[in-house]
Design a protein around this motif. Sequence first.
Motif: not given
Length: 285
Positions: A48-50, A53, A67, A69
């Motif tokens: 899981f890559t932001i 944000r 946001e 992702n």
Amino acid sequence: MLRVVAIAVFSIILFSNAIHALDFKVFDLTHAQSEDAIAWPFYPAYNFTILQRGFNEDLTGGKVWLEWNSFAMAEHSGTHMDAPCHVRVTEGGLRVHEIPLEKLVGPGVIINVKSKVEENIDYRVTLDDIQDWETKYNKIPDGAVVFMNAGWSQRYPNKTLVFGSEDHVDTTTFHFPGWHEDTVDWLLKNRNIHVLGGDTPSFDYARTTTFPVHQLIGENNIPGMENVANLDSIPESGSIIYVAAFKIYDGSGSPSRVFATVSGATNNWSSKCLIIFMVIFYYFG
């Protein structure tokens, strides 16, 4: 006067039935997808890559919080569906995008084997377990979603407890319960089911090397569910279970949001009384 009374009674019945149609509670049967999601050791890990944000300068001049992702994961991770093409004797079977949506919903049938699993971690659901369920609740309904409840949801996501082994890589050391192939063969020949599964990492028990239950339901184009959560939260009979799988083109499986509805789980008497009062006031007030 009699006609007015008849219309009033009809109105009360009509509106009461409308309230009753909405008189249900929803239960989540899904483990959250995260880095803790349970998957077989040869599958890639959840990622899981932001990407954004915060207040975005380029798009909003820093005035609006945004946001988004990116995530990557194995099809067969966490609470997920096995498509019929996943494990078979021969190539073929429905892939995820080919499974009709109406085949992913049905009356919930929960086979509770928790007490037997306490005595034998390698337990497999028997025909006696099915017959015991039908003795209590009558014949398994057509289109049923049939899940084994082994109490495994409480172990999730502790890999040692879920896999029944301190070694999380060597699958030959794993121990957990599942379905017996003879039981599933009987179900396929004598009952009309939509989905088969349970709350363990595989609906075949851990000691198998040939995955006969996977083969059976795959050859019969029946989807399977693994790592289902919170089966203690719904009754063994009386729910409707929904398997909301990602519609992955050509997929052999899919992470899924599984949930159940149970009618009459909420109290709408106040709403019904209000409707009755309003109808009476309208016609006779």
